[in-house]
Design an enzyme around this catalytic site. Structure first.
Site, short mmCIF file in Angstrom:
data_model
loop_
_atom_site.label_atom_id
_atom_site.label_comp_id
_atom_site.label_asym_id
_atom_site.label_seq_id
_atom_site.Cartn_x
_atom_site.Cartn_y
_atom_site.Cartn_z
N SER A 699 11.92 36.87 -15.74
CA SER A 699 13.09 36.52 -16.28
C SER A 699 13.11 37.12 -17.77
CB SER A 699 13.27 35.20 -16.29
OG SER A 699 12.35 34.18 -17.02
N LYS A 742 17.00 26.25 -17.60
CA LYS A 742 17.35 27.17 -18.89
C LYS A 742 18.58 27.02 -19.63
CE LYS A 742 14.40 30.78 -16.57
NZ LYS A 742 14.82 32.13 -16.11
#
Length: 802
Positions: A699, A742
């Site tokens: 990511s 996140k």
């Protein structure tokens, strides 16, 4: 040859007279010499009767008149009419037996004689009846001899009387007598078994009494121990196969005649555990989904997705139980289920016939597993589920467990052997249908002592756990009624076969507003009670609670927040107890700083990204979402052609992302306005701070590209922007996981813009509305779109080596 006669009709109730049979009836036949005796049931006459001759007229006791009749042949009744004196007469066709001389008839006759002799032997005939039957030569008369059997139903006798064909009559009589023979043989066997069992029990009783007398004479008190165990076994409500095992072990202990040997003590320990299992106990279950939602809302703030799934789970169980569709129990979170009864709330009898495994699955085999960072309420929501359903709650901590015997138990041959934790959990719960929480299932290990996760496969499989076998007890244990709950911080370390049996419910953490509400409604009242404070003695405003959340904690859960709240209230309690403060105490900012010290959490994205070469990424760690700064710098090195140095404990995936990022920037340098000479005689260093913490995951690709482009163009990354996404060599932005966690981290860090992959647009539905209102999400498909959002328009003066 048949003849026709006009005879007096005499009805017979519950009596059938066959040809060759004599019978005395309380009937005056008048001057008649022959009559027709017709059986009658429920007011209906049979079609076939017996033509009987009046042998003599008799005077009955009491003065009545009667007659002795002798059956001669079968007669088929025809038209009925009334005689001169009002008597009922009937036209009768006489049907004597016409016996065909063939092999079939003779074979049936032999079979019938053999069957009759077996029946007579079972009934204890002295030979007289058998001699009479052997004197009968005609097969039709032999078949009619069953009319003398008083136990044969009247309906069966009427059917035999009405069978005119001799061969058919022999077949019918043989079939009836074979059924009678089988019935008598079964009765005899049952009687013999009962008598044998009674004799055995009586013998054991006498021997036991003799043994008790001998022990009493010797002053031995083992007899009382045996009696105590026998009483406990009787009261335990064990299934049949478990009761058999317990009785066998108790008999072994009794034969040893004392507790001096080590084996006797092992047997006592085994029996203690066997009677400690609550075989017949079961909590009365409450599956009302409305009640469950009220309990969950009262105990936990937020977590609406989690609560909805648990309420759905209980609602389905309730419908299945109400409609008789569930064969047993179903668990939650690694949860649970039964079963052999049509009603889920009925305990299963172990001696009942077992159903196929496929029909025993609970709610389709659903196993719910709560996954999320520490402190998000996974364990406490398990307690709330137990409270909502009315079950007992037991927690099994699996963190660091490496011995398979912890799950399955030790074999009794080992010194210090014990049952597994599941048996101990049932003992502690006191019921066979508790809520068992398998805590931290992701931290189960494996070594030379076995793999506990492999044992959990059977425990958590609804098709298998109805017959779980603990090595110590060595009997089948029905776990299908247990409501299992499992928790985990991450999925990476859970073995794939175990993970395949679970339905995952994510616990992604709380927003700042949710943490503030949790602190106000749950943590502060709990800490007041823990510190002996009354509700009106200490107050704290929502604004100060938000300040504590924002400046003193950085976590997905609320565990650290509760510690900080506890510090505040302990300080207040100390002031009240020492007389320095008078109640009520209102906590202000000065008291917060005095109790908690200086600010511990800083949102430094603005300062960190002011320099070109620093980008703000988003990641998921074992404690939830986190903000990750990626730094890049260029170091002149003679003779180098753009080498790459990576630091910060990066895993293989992140190392590959860094190489791809540098390759893409070099390949697109001209289009990005980067001088190709910047890659010559230089080495690029990419660093992810907090180097003591291992980092990996797909990511960070677009963050590394953004940091390198920022470094080489001199354009800083906007301090409000965070990003997450993987990248390809063609510059495509790939999707990632954990967007909700996140996003929560970005919101807590004060970011207002988050760059994501276009293919993650659908995941925005999982992000809390409060976060979506505060953050602008930028779905992108290419790195050009990422850089357009992330970089400032103009370069700034570079103060580092470039």
């Amino acid at each position: 040859m048949s003849t026709t006669s006009n005879l007096l009709l005499i009805p017979l109730d519950d009596l059938v007279v066959f040809p060759t049979m004599d019978v005395t009836l309380p009937v005056d036949p008048g001057e008649e010499e022959r009559v027709l005796l017709v059986p009658r049931t429920d007011g209906e006459f049979a079609q076939v009767g017996t033509i009987a001759r009046v042998k003599r007229r008799v005077r009955l006791p009491g003065g009545g008149r009667g007659a002795l009749f002798e059956g001669e042949a079968r007669g088929v009744a025809g038209a009925a009419h009334t005689g001169p004196t009002g008597e009922l007469r009937v036209t009768v066709e006489e049907r004597p037996d016409d016996v065909p001389v063939d092999g079939r008839t003779r074979e049936l006759e032999r079979e019938l004689r053999a069957t009759i002799e077996e029946l007579l032997q079972l009934r204890g005939d002295d030979g007289s009846v058998a001699a009479v039957l052997r004197a009968i030569k005609e097969p039709g008369t032999l078949a009619d001899s069953v009319g003398y059997d008083p136990e044969l139903p009247v309906g069966t006798k009427i059917e035999i009387l009405g069978t005119l064909d001799v061969t058919e009559r022999l077949e019918l009589t043989l079939r009836v007598l074979r059924e009678r023979l089988a019935d008598l043989q079964l009765r005899r066997k049952i009687r013999e078994d009962v008598e044998s069992g009674a004799q055995k029990q009586q013998r054991e009783y006498l021997l036991r009494k003799q043994m008790e007398s001998i022990r009493q004479e010797l002053g031995d008190d083992d007899a009382s121990v045996v009696d105590e165990y026998r009483r406990k076994i009787e009261d335990a409500g064990m299934p049949a196969h478990v009761r058999e095992q317990a009785d066998k072990e108790l008999a072994r202990f009794e034969r040893m005649g004392g507790e001096g040997s080590g084996e006797a003590q092992m047997i006592r320990n085994y029996l203690d555990w066997l009677v400690a299992v609550p075989w017949g106990a079961r909590s009365e279950e409450n599956l009302d989904p409305t009640h469950a939602r009220e309990v969950l809302d009262a105990d936990h703030f937020g977590l609406d997705d989690v609560k909805d799934r648990i309420v759905e789970f209980l609602a389905v169980k309730k419908l299945r139980a109400d409609r008789g569709l569930d064969a047993g129990e179903a668990p939650v979170a690694a949860a649970g289920t039964d079963h052999d009864a049509a009603d889920e709330n009925a305990p299963r009898r172990d001696d009942a016939p077992r159903r196929p495994a496929a029909s025993r699955r609970r709610d389709g085999g659903t196993i719910l597993t709560l996954v999320g960072p520490p402190g998000t309420g996974k364990t406490s929501i398990g307690e709330s589920i137990a409270k909502a359903t009315g079950r007992e709650f037991v927690r099994i901590a699996l963190g660091g467990v490496r011995d398979e015997s912890e799950i399955r138990g030790h074999r009794r041959t080992y010194i210090g052997a014990l049952p597994g934790r599941l048996v101990r959990a049932l003992r502690d719960a006191g019921t066979m249908n508790p809520v068992i929480l398998l805590d931290e299932v992701d931290k189960v290990g494996a070594d030379w002592r076995g793999d506990p996760s492999a044992a959990l496969l059977e425990v958590l499989d609804p098709a298998q756990n109805h017959s779980f076998r603990d090595h110590y007890l060595d009997v089948e244990l029905d776990l299908s009624q247990v409501l299992f709950l499992a928790t985990a911080n991450s999925l990476e370390t859970i073995p794939a076969p175990l993970l395949d049996r679970m339905e995952l419910i994510p616990f992604d953490g709380y927003t700042v507003a949710e943490k503030t509400a949790i602190a106000r409604d749950h943590l502060v009242p709990r800490q007041r009670r823990a510190n002996a404070l009354r509700d009106d003695e200490v107050t704290i405003s929502d604004d100060l609670l938000r300040l504590v959340v924002d400046e003193y904690t950085r976590e997905s859960g609320v565990r650290q927040l509760e510690r900080e709240v506890g510090k505040l209230l302990r300080k207040a309690a100390t002031g009240i107890a020492s007389g320095k403060d008078e109640a009520p105490v209102r906590i202000d900012l000065d008291r917060v700083r005095d109790a908690l010290g200086r600010q511990k959490v800083f949102h430094e994205s603005a300062a960190r990204t002011a320099v070109p070469g620093v980008a703000t990424g988003l990641a998921v760690t074992g404690t939830g979402g986190d903000v990750l700064f990626i730094e890049a710098t260029r170091i002149p090195v003679s003779g180098s052609k753009g080498g790459l140095v990576l630091t910060g404990q990066l895993g293989d995936v992140m190392k590959e992302s860094a190489r791809i990022a540098l390759s893409w920037v070099r390949a697109n340098a001209e289009r990005l306005g980067i001088d190709a000479e910047r890659f010559e005689d230089a080495e690029f260093h990419v660093h992810v701070p907090a180097g003591a913490i291992p980092k990996d995951g797909p990511s960070a690709g677009i963050t590394m590209v953004t940091a390198l482009v920022s470094l080489l163009t001199g354009r800083p990354v906007k301090h409000t922007v965070g990003m997450t996404g993987e990248v390809t060599l063609q510059g495509r932005v790939l999707p990632i996981g954990g967007l909700k966690q996140k996003s929560l981290a970005a919101h807590a860090a004060g970011l207002t813009d988050v760059v994501i992959s276009e293919r993650n647009r659908g995941d925005l539905d999982d992000v809390p509305q409060e976060v979506r209102d505060a953050i602008t999400f930028h779905p992108t498909m290419s790195l050009d779109e990422v850089l357009a959002v992330a970089l400032e328009e103009r370069p700034v003066a570079v103060t580092q080596t470039a």
